[in-house]
Design an enzyme around this catalytic site. Structure first.
Site, PDB file in Angstrom:
ATOM      1  N   ASP A  27       4.953 -39.536  32.384  1.00 52.73           N
ATOM      2  CA  ASP A  27       5.052 -39.940  33.784  1.00 52.73           C
ATOM      3  C   ASP A  27       6.449 -39.603  34.308  1.00 52.73           C
ATOM      4  OD1 ASP A  27       5.026 -41.168  36.262  1.00 52.73           O
ATOM      5  OD2 ASP A  27       4.445 -43.144  35.500  1.00 52.73           O
TER       6      ASP A  27
ATOM      7  N   HIS B  38       1.066 -40.566  34.483  1.00 51.88           N
ATOM      8  CA  HIS B  38       0.953 -41.589  35.521  1.00 51.88           C
ATOM      9  C   HIS B  38      -0.522 -41.847  35.823  1.00 51.88           C
ATOM     10  CE1 HIS B  38       2.753 -43.965  38.729  1.00 51.88           C
ATOM     11  NE2 HIS B  38       1.756 -43.575  39.500  1.00 51.88           N
TER      12      HIS B  38
ATOM     13  N   SER C 128       1.435 -48.712  39.612  1.00 47.95           N
ATOM     14  CA  SER C 128       2.110 -47.740  40.454  1.00 47.95           C
ATOM     15  C   SER C 128       2.748 -48.448  41.662  1.00 47.95           C
ATOM     16  CB  SER C 128       1.124 -46.648  40.877  1.00 47.95           C
ATOM     17  OG  SER C 128       1.785 -45.568  41.475  1.00 47.95           O
TER      18      SER C 128
END
Length: 307
Positions: free
Chosen positions: A251, A281, A153
């Site tokens: 995501d 995600h 991320s």
């Protein structure tokens, strides 16, 4: 395929947002409260907390040694958390799995977080630790060959930005970059990527949440037009290290990661883009206990040539 049933079950049990402002202190405390005790964590040959004395100052790092070998390749890992969450503790299990599967010595970086620390404090820490790892290589038992960077991320943002900074500085020791569902474009215009619309609601991280979650970082001085903030905006990607870009089917940020991989390949960089079906995600951090997603670590091993 549909969202993985274990992920769907988990998401169904979460409380809805209360509509109030985000509280970094409370959210960090909640994350830390869910860290398993030490005796339940994946055992390794050695795990050591040290302070890296770098050009950016003193940075806490945690070093994971997988076995008794005299020397190892190094992988410097940056945790995710939208630049204001995450820690050495909350992502300890990710670093342990990376060390176990790749047989590399993993250096996890406790970089400074927004909003207490303005941009580019966290990025400076991340880059400085990579330089420190190379300079202190003999003390770390580095084999002098592999020096990979990895992140999930926002940690993937840092990994991509660090690789670019190193290239521009003439520091060519980074051999690979591994980006797990990276946040590569902090311009959150929903018309930019289809995944921002297709995966907007119902998969954990929602498109409407991207701006408030990243506001602490952007309000601290990070400009979305800056390629060090939004690496996909870098004009010239030639000469960057080979990349593994991992994305999740559901995501919202899927497409920016896949575009970055495509642009790397067009620039002559060896890049592998690997989409994990049924995943949203954060699946490396939260759902790598599911066999289908734990293979992200063996895929990383294979990408790094550690078979």
């Amino acid at each position: 395929m549909p969202l993985h049933p274990e992920i769907a079950k988990f998401l169904a049990g979460l409380p809805g947002p209360d509509g109030g402002p985000l509280d970094p202190v409370a959210m960090r405390a909640d994350e830390e409260a869910h860290v398993p005790p030490l005796e339940e964590r994946l055992p390794l040959h050695a795990v050591e907390d040290v302070t890296a004395r770098t050009a950016s100052g003193e940075v806490p790092v945690r070093i994971y040694t997988p076995d008794e070998a005299d020397s190892h390749g190094l992988l410097v890992y940056f945790h995710g958390g939208a630049f204001f969450l995450g820690s050495l503790e909350t992502h300890d299990h990710v670093a342990r799995s990376l060390a176990r599967e790749t047989a590399l010595k993993v250096v996890s970086v406790g970089y400074r977080l927004a909003p207490e620390h303005a941009f580019p404090a966290g990025l400076d820490d991340a880059y400085a630790v990579v330089r420190w790892a190379a300079e202190e290589g003999s003390g770390l038992g580095w084999d002098g060959e592999m020096l990979a960077v990895a992140g999930d991320s926002s940690g993937g943002t840092f990994a991509a930005a660090v690789a670019a900074k190193a290239h521009d500085d003439g520091f060519h020791r980074i051999t690979h970059q591994v980006l797990y569902y990276p946040s590569l474009d902090l311009d959150f215009d929903v018309d930019r990527y289809a995944s921002l619309r297709e995966n907007a609601v119902g998969y954990g991280l929602e498109t409407a949440g991207l701006k408030p979650f990243n506001a602490f970082y952007l309000d601290s001085g990070a400009d979305p037009a800056d390629p060090l903030v939004s690496p996909v905006k870098r004009a010239d990607l030639t000469g960057l290290p080979p990349a593994l870009v991992v994305t999740g089917e559901f995501d919202p940020m899927r497409d920016e990661g896949e575009l970055y991989g495509q642009r790397l390949r067009e620039a002559g960089v060896a890049a592998t883009v690997s989409r994990y079906d049924g995943a949203g995600h954060g699946f490396v951090q939260h759902f790598s206990w599911i066999p289908e997603y734990h293979r992200v670590f063996t895929e990383t091993r294979d990408f790094l040539g550690r078979r």
